[in-house]
Design an enzyme around this catalytic site. Sequence first.
Site, short mmCIF file in Angstrom:
data_model
loop_
_atom_site.label_atom_id
_atom_site.label_comp_id
_atom_site.label_asym_id
_atom_site.label_seq_id
_atom_site.Cartn_x
_atom_site.Cartn_y
_atom_site.Cartn_z
N ASN A 132 -4.64 -8.81 18.48
CA ASN A 132 -3.21 -8.89 18.18
C ASN A 132 -2.74 -7.47 17.89
O ASN A 132 -3.04 -6.90 16.84
CB ASN A 132 -2.96 -9.80 16.97
CG ASN A 132 -1.48 -9.93 16.64
OD1 ASN A 132 -0.72 -8.98 16.68
ND2 ASN A 132 -1.07 -11.13 16.27
N CYS A 188 3.94 -5.45 -9.98
CA CYS A 188 2.95 -4.37 -10.03
C CYS A 188 2.91 -3.64 -8.70
O CYS A 188 2.97 -4.25 -7.63
CB CYS A 188 1.58 -4.94 -10.36
SG CYS A 188 0.26 -3.70 -10.42
N GLU A 221 1.03 -10.76 20.73
CA GLU A 221 2.18 -10.20 20.02
C GLU A 221 2.53 -8.82 20.58
O GLU A 221 2.63 -7.84 19.86
CB GLU A 221 1.91 -10.12 18.52
CG GLU A 221 3.19 -10.12 17.71
CD GLU A 221 2.96 -10.21 16.21
OE1 GLU A 221 3.95 -10.13 15.46
OE2 GLU A 221 1.80 -10.38 15.77
N HIS A 242 -1.70 -2.58 -16.03
CA HIS A 242 -2.13 -1.20 -15.89
C HIS A 242 -1.23 -0.21 -16.61
O HIS A 242 -1.52 0.99 -16.63
CB HIS A 242 -2.18 -0.82 -14.40
CG HIS A 242 -2.89 -1.81 -13.54
ND1 HIS A 242 -2.22 -2.76 -12.80
CD2 HIS A 242 -4.22 -2.02 -13.32
CE1 HIS A 242 -3.10 -3.50 -12.13
NE2 HIS A 242 -4.31 -3.08 -12.44
N CYS A 299 4.04 -2.37 -15.70
CA CYS A 299 3.29 -3.62 -15.58
C CYS A 299 2.34 -3.77 -16.76
O CYS A 299 1.89 -2.78 -17.35
CB CYS A 299 2.52 -3.66 -14.26
SG CYS A 299 1.14 -2.49 -14.15
N ASP A 331 -1.92 -4.82 12.03
CA ASP A 331 -2.42 -5.49 10.83
C ASP A 331 -3.57 -6.44 11.17
O ASP A 331 -4.09 -7.12 10.28
CB ASP A 331 -1.29 -6.25 10.13
CG ASP A 331 -0.56 -7.20 11.05
OD1 ASP A 331 -0.56 -6.96 12.28
OD2 ASP A 331 0.03 -8.19 10.58
N HIS A 332 -3.95 -6.50 12.45
CA HIS A 332 -5.13 -7.26 12.90
C HIS A 332 -6.18 -6.28 13.41
O HIS A 332 -5.88 -5.11 13.70
CB HIS A 332 -4.77 -8.21 14.04
CG HIS A 332 -3.87 -9.33 13.65
ND1 HIS A 332 -4.26 -10.65 13.65
CD2 HIS A 332 -2.56 -9.32 13.27
CE1 HIS A 332 -3.25 -11.41 13.28
NE2 HIS A 332 -2.21 -10.63 13.04
#
Length: 607
Positions: free
Chosen positions: A8, A579, A38, A556, A553, A323-324
């Site tokens: 992808n 965060c 995609e 942390h 946060c 992102d794949h």
Amino acid sequence: MLKIVTYNVNGIRQRITQFGSLLKLLDSLDADIICFQEIKATKQELTADLIMAQGYESFFSCTRTCGKGRTGYSGVATFCRVRSAFSSTEVALPVAAEEGFTGLLGTCGNESSSEVFSDLECLKEFRKDELLKIDSEGRCVITDHGHFVLFNVYGPRAAPEDEERIQFKANFFKIMQKRWELLQQEKRRIIVVGDLNIAPSAVDRCEPGPDFEKNEFRRWFRSLLVKNGGSFLDLFREKHPERADAYTCWPVHTGAEEFNFGSRIDHILASGVCLHHIQGNDDHNLGVCHVEECDIMTQFRRWKPGISLSWKGGRATKLEGSDHVPVFVTLKDIPDIQIHSTPPLSARYMPEIRGSQQTIVSILMKRQMTERVGAGTLTSPATQDDDDIDLIGRIEEASYSCSVSSTDLNTLSSSVMNSCENEPCTSKESQDAATAGNRLIRSIPGVPKKKKMKQNQHSQLSLTSFFQKIPGTCDSVEKSTKDASDNLESTVISPDYVKETTETINKEGNFDESASSQEHNPPTDCCPENDRKTAVMEWQRIQQRMQDSIPLCEGHREPCVARIVKKSGPNFGRRFYACARAEGPASNPETRCDFFRWADTKSRQKK
């Protein structure tokens, strides 16, 4: 060995830019058959540099839908590395290819199964328009490689609350499974690759929720597998049954890739007997006898060691890549097949690539003819003025001449427009033809294009445009700026605007005057140096005030990042703080904590 890769790419243009060219992208995967999902391109947007590479044949299916948010979305492509596209015995070169799997978009090559598929009794519950809708999003390309039929699939994604997309996804997989069953009746071997948008089991998803196992598509996927009575093998799990944290996709906007907080939704499935022609032995199938290896190509992950400290809520680091990550399978003992040539669906035969040369004369005449027929004023070509015919002939000659100078082309362009100025146009058709001719001439190589001003609603404004302007001396401007800054405490300032504008101030505190001078320039009778210093001081104060207003946060004690609710519902568009660290397993204290706080209600966006 025959190597197949599924990937992808999350936009084929972006990946080509990343690697430098399509050929370099394909060669980096080093496979005989490469299946992209995609690609994010319509058929009209395909150009030779996107789909043609030396030594590869390609087959595309692009989205046809005009639905909201889906124009230019999805799309799949299969690239086959071959020595010759004609009179070849290579398995990588398909003997037939088909766009979609309903059989309604047409096939190129062997039409035995597709031409009757849409008329089968099992599909009578679907109307023809429903079947066409399934294939309209460009989610499947089928290639027949003789020994097996390869499905390159991009499965639909459906949010839990989106009933329409859930139904579309259910229909998509139901109809595709019917197509598989038809091929299995014909004793064909099937390989299915692609992003199916399904994580089959808990081991394939980071921290699955309590309702994970209840998902209908997860149950459907598992029903396909041999161990559950189906006919397919999940080749990755066959080779690596116990491997954990083996993911192929990670959330884009949360930095989850840093801590490998993802899911395995890219798959390679196989069904059918082996090529050894051994009957009555279940151990002899395509997966067991011919699969050498199947694994995830983790070297294509975007995240690399050493960039974790610069995440900062996703604003400071832009990870390059999809992102794949790709998944591959290598097949052994696959013999050559009979002599064949590339199917007509190959990209080399696409009109957008192969093209059919049209002259400017033909374009002008077709348009003029259409308009005259519509207006009922069609005239004989014999009534055309000789000068007009001569001018059009000169344009046509110029369009075919690669050596014509830009001066000559500009002269022709002027001639077209001046023809109506010197001799008054007596009809709208003549004016339209002149305008079209001028436009078409500028499309000829060598003709300079006129640049259009880019109208951007988010154009950078100057600082002074946000404070009261008092005409007069420089002191009056400074006074009005000071007054506005004194009242800053009661002024609601959009953090989005502050983020966009502060980008024009560099690390040394210098204000980028070129970025702020597009609109609302300060009065020319003021002192520019004083205005510049005032602007820097004011933005420093705004930055400090915004920084002071950001909560820390609890996990942390670090500044949070502001986010906006994008899911439809009563809180859509509402701003909140979370965060800023990257998402990861809850057991890891270095990952994002669960801090959450709504921002001031005054910053809530209008619906």
